[in-house]
Design a protein around this motif. Sequence first.
Motif, short mmCIF file in Angstrom:
data_model
loop_
_atom_site.label_atom_id
_atom_site.label_comp_id
_atom_site.label_asym_id
_atom_site.label_seq_id
_atom_site.Cartn_x
_atom_site.Cartn_y
_atom_site.Cartn_z
N GLU A 4 0.96 9.50 -23.05
CA GLU A 4 -0.08 8.58 -22.60
C GLU A 4 -0.75 9.19 -21.37
O GLU A 4 -0.14 9.24 -20.30
CB GLU A 4 0.53 7.23 -22.24
CG GLU A 4 -0.49 6.23 -21.76
CD GLU A 4 0.15 4.92 -21.33
OE1 GLU A 4 -0.58 4.13 -20.71
OE2 GLU A 4 1.34 4.69 -21.60
N PRO A 5 -1.96 9.70 -21.50
CA PRO A 5 -2.61 10.34 -20.36
C PRO A 5 -3.06 9.32 -19.31
O PRO A 5 -3.66 8.30 -19.65
CB PRO A 5 -3.81 11.06 -20.97
CG PRO A 5 -4.02 10.45 -22.30
CD PRO A 5 -2.75 9.79 -22.71
N VAL A 6 -2.72 9.61 -18.05
CA VAL A 6 -3.14 8.78 -16.93
C VAL A 6 -3.52 9.68 -15.76
O VAL A 6 -3.00 10.78 -15.62
CB VAL A 6 -2.04 7.80 -16.47
CG1 VAL A 6 -1.75 6.74 -17.51
CG2 VAL A 6 -0.76 8.53 -16.09
N THR A 7 -4.44 9.19 -14.93
CA THR A 7 -4.76 9.90 -13.69
C THR A 7 -3.72 9.53 -12.64
O THR A 7 -2.93 8.59 -12.82
CB THR A 7 -6.15 9.50 -13.18
OG1 THR A 7 -6.12 8.11 -12.84
CG2 THR A 7 -7.24 9.78 -14.21
N ALA A 8 -3.74 10.24 -11.53
CA ALA A 8 -2.82 9.93 -10.43
C ALA A 8 -3.06 8.51 -9.93
O ALA A 8 -2.10 7.79 -9.62
CB ALA A 8 -2.99 10.95 -9.31
N THR A 33 1.57 17.77 -17.02
CA THR A 33 0.12 17.53 -17.01
C THR A 33 -0.40 17.75 -18.43
O THR A 33 0.08 18.61 -19.16
CB THR A 33 -0.62 18.47 -16.03
OG1 THR A 33 -0.33 19.81 -16.35
CG2 THR A 33 -0.21 18.19 -14.59
N LEU A 34 -1.39 16.94 -18.79
CA LEU A 34 -1.93 16.99 -20.14
C LEU A 34 -3.29 17.66 -20.19
O LEU A 34 -3.80 17.93 -21.26
CB LEU A 34 -2.02 15.57 -20.71
CG LEU A 34 -0.70 14.81 -20.78
CD1 LEU A 34 -0.92 13.39 -21.22
CD2 LEU A 34 0.27 15.53 -21.70
N GLY A 35 -3.87 17.89 -19.03
CA GLY A 35 -5.16 18.57 -19.00
C GLY A 35 -6.03 18.07 -17.86
O GLY A 35 -5.63 17.22 -17.08
N LYS A 36 -7.22 18.64 -17.80
CA LYS A 36 -8.19 18.27 -16.77
C LYS A 36 -9.51 17.95 -17.44
O LYS A 36 -9.87 18.57 -18.44
CB LYS A 36 -8.41 19.42 -15.79
CG LYS A 36 -7.22 19.77 -14.96
CD LYS A 36 -7.56 20.89 -14.00
CE LYS A 36 -6.34 21.27 -13.19
NZ LYS A 36 -6.64 22.31 -12.21
N VAL A 41 -7.13 15.32 -13.09
CA VAL A 41 -5.95 15.82 -13.78
C VAL A 41 -5.31 14.64 -14.48
O VAL A 41 -5.19 13.55 -13.91
CB VAL A 41 -4.96 16.46 -12.79
CG1 VAL A 41 -3.69 16.90 -13.51
CG2 VAL A 41 -5.60 17.63 -12.06
N TYR A 42 -4.91 14.85 -15.73
CA TYR A 42 -4.25 13.80 -16.49
C TYR A 42 -2.78 14.16 -16.65
O TYR A 42 -2.43 15.27 -17.04
CB TYR A 42 -4.92 13.60 -17.85
CG TYR A 42 -6.27 12.95 -17.69
CD1 TYR A 42 -6.39 11.58 -17.72
CD2 TYR A 42 -7.40 13.71 -17.45
CE1 TYR A 42 -7.62 10.96 -17.54
CE2 TYR A 42 -8.64 13.12 -17.25
CZ TYR A 42 -8.73 11.74 -17.30
OH TYR A 42 -9.95 11.14 -17.10
#
Length: 79
Positions: A4-8, A33-36, A41-42
């Motif tokens: 589940e991608p989330v930002t900081a 990290t899943l990517g930018k 950053v996710y």
Amino acid sequence: MDPEPVTAAQAGSRLGRTPATIRKWQERYAARTLGKAERRVYYDYADLATIDACIHRGDHVPETPELRDRLRDSYSRAA
């Protein structure tokens, strides 16, 4: 389980932590990290939640996301 991608900021809000703390976990614990995208950053929320749970319990935080995945799997098997 799919990541589940989330930002900081999103993770910090959900976990009751500051975004700076979430970013520090990436350095200290190699949070997954899943990517930018667009300078954001996710992170993988499940990985961050596992780090948070270990810290909250006073347990050792496993060194890699893969070891934390195994730890989460062991919790679900025990339930």
